[in-house]
Design an enzyme around this catalytic site. Structure first.
Site, PDB file in Angstrom:
ATOM      1  CE  LYS A  65     -67.339  13.910  30.534  1.00 45.78           C
ATOM      2  NZ  LYS A  65     -65.936  13.617  30.886  1.00 45.78           N
TER       3      LYS A  65
HETATM    4  N1  GLU Z   1     -63.893  15.901  33.020  1.00 46.34           N
HETATM    5  C1  GLU Z   1     -62.679  15.276  33.437  1.00 46.34           C
HETATM    6  C2  GLU Z   1     -62.519  13.936  32.763  1.00 46.34           C
HETATM    7  O1  GLU Z   1     -63.062  13.686  31.720  1.00 46.34           O
HETATM    8  C3  GLU Z   1     -62.548  15.222  34.951  1.00 46.34           C
HETATM    9  C4  GLU Z   1     -63.600  14.455  35.654  1.00 46.34           C
HETATM   10  C5  GLU Z   1     -63.550  14.578  37.178  1.00 46.34           C
HETATM   11  O2  GLU Z   1     -62.649  15.214  37.684  1.00 46.34           O
HETATM   12  O3  GLU Z   1     -64.461  14.034  37.807  1.00 46.34           O
HETATM   13  O4  GLU Z   1     -61.771  13.092  33.205  1.00 46.34           O
END
Ligand code: GLU
Length: 431
Positions: free
Chosen positions: A121
């Site tokens: 993240k």
């Molecule tokens: N931000 C989204 C999540 O928390 C998508 C993450 C992604 O597609 O890599 O799952």
């Protein structure tokens, strides 16, 4: 002031934030799962800790003529099952603790739905509601310049999250391309014009609805006489609402950072989306609905409540207000452990974030596969494959719940953790 959807719905839509951090929330569930799995303490320590945590300065000249220094973060939690994968969040309260927690959540999420990624993240502590588009572009490019060394289409692939969107991904891809050559697979959630995938924008909301289809089967509920309330009307909330509405369910209450509305006759989410984002209306002026307090919103009598805002929104001081049969976690870590037990005691079925909102990363995986092959799928193919993968994840979790008489969240964590442990063992990382 920007007007795009993700920027307008990034803040906590409630005045009472949880008293526990995202890190405390995910660790609480991690501890329960690892104890039940009887995982050796040293292995649990490896599973808990991040592989790499990067913090960088993000200096940007803003229109006031001054250089502002934001903080940027990228946490790569675990890469045993594949390249690190996870979104980048632009929000004024982003910090390392939150990004670390959300990175860990991505590790279990990708594992529980069985896609070949690890978890990561990122975030920048910037408020997108306060910046012009050109300033946001400068933030995105400056951040990419600082973290590009740890990224790569086989290393770590960012995507949108709270406060970022397809446009942000286009800037990130372009900036990476200046250094490495055109590399669409470096980020997912891109605009269609730049090899983004059909269906990616709606994917998280659509995945939430696929999960609800399975739950409705289990609990003998039908979409035709189903009512639902949505907390947060950003990407996840607005798409989940539109898709559910089109399947016959009735949206009876919506809460955003700018106010809450309710209508027993039903709110048309397509019309609400247009009203908020094309016409730039104030939610409390939405026709044929009444404006309510946050507490009244939370207490809405409905079959399904969908938190689709920030972490920790449902906590010990407000969980008791909820009046629903099913809680579908569209957001990441929206429910604190105390709220989780209050709701479970009330008999609410809780569909956990790691499964329920996995639609976004599943279609990110499809986008990445398409980019690596420079081959484009149509939307029906994307949605069909998404349905298959997320429903398989649901059924595996449901089976474990039944076999071991445990709640879906713990079953999902256990499945995720077991798969990461197995990959780590096979690689020879742990004995
Ligand atoms: N931000 C989204 C999540 O928390 C998508 C993450 C992604 O597609 O890599 O799952």
């Amino acid at each position: 002031m920007t007007t795009d959807r993700s920027a307008r719905t990034t803040e906590t839509p409630q005045d009472q934030p949880a008293e526990v951090s995202n890190w405390d929330i995910v660790n609480h569930y991690f501890d329960i799962a690892t104890e039940r799995l009887e995982l050796r303490e040293d292995i649990a320590a490896v599973m808990r800790s991040s592989y790499r945590e990067v913090q960088v300065q993000v200096p940007v000249s803003l229109s006031d003529g001054k250089i502002h220094v934001f903080s940027g973060f990228r946490v790569q939690h675990n890469g045993a099952r594949g390249p690190y994968k996870g979104g980048i969040r632009f929000h004024p309260e982003v910090d390392l603790d939150e990004v670390r927690a959300l990175a860990m959540l991505m590790t279990w999420k990708t594992a529980v739905v069985g896609i070949p990624y690890g978890g990561a993240k990122g975030g920048v502590n910037v408020n997108p509601r306060e910046l012009e588009q050109s300033e946001l572009q400068a933030v995105a490019r400056s951040f990419m310049d600082k973290i590009e060394k740890v990224l790569g289409p086989t290393r770590d692939i960012p995507a949108p999250d709270v406060g970022t969107n397809a446009q942000t991904m286009a800037w990130l891809m372009d900036e990476y391309g200046k250094l490495h050559g055109h590399t669409p697979a470096i980020v997912t959630g891109k605009p269609i014009a730049l090899e983004g995938s059909q269906g990616r924008e709606a994917a998280t909301g659509r995945g939430v609805v696929y999960v609800l289809e399975e739950i409705a089967d289990e609990l003998d509920m039908s979409f035709d006489d189903m009512t639902f309330a949505i907390q947060g009307f950003g990407n996840v909330g607005s798409w989940a609402a539109r898709i559910l509405h089109d399947k016959g369910a009735k949206l009876v209450a919506v809460d955003t950072v700018d106010g809450s509305i309710r209508s027993d006759a039903g709110i048309d989410p397509h019309r609400l989306d247009e009203f908020l984002f094309s016409e730039e209306g104030d939610i409390t002026d939405f026709p044929d609905s009444e404006s309510t307090s946050k507490a009244e919103f939370l207490a809405t009598d409905c079959d399904v409540f969908i938190p689709a805002a920030l972490g920790g929104m449902i906590h010990e001081h407000n969980a008791d207000l909820l009046n629903c049969r099913v809680l579908l976690e569209g957001a990441n870590s929206p429910t604190t452990p105390k709220a989780d037990s209050i709701l479970s005691d009330k008999g609410v079925y809780i569909a956990p974030d790691v499964l329920c909102n996995a639609g976004g990363v599943i279609v990110s995986y499809f986008e990445w596969v398409q980019n690596l092959q420079h081959f484009l799928w149509d939307e029906a193919e994307v949605n069909g494959r998404l349905e298959k993968i997320i429903k398989r994840g649901f059924r595996e979790v449901a089976q474990k719940c039944e076999d071991e008489d445990i709640p879906p969240r713990i079953a999902a964590y256990e499945l995720g953790i077991e798969r990461v442990v197995e990959a780590s063992r096979t690689r020879g990382y742990i004995a």
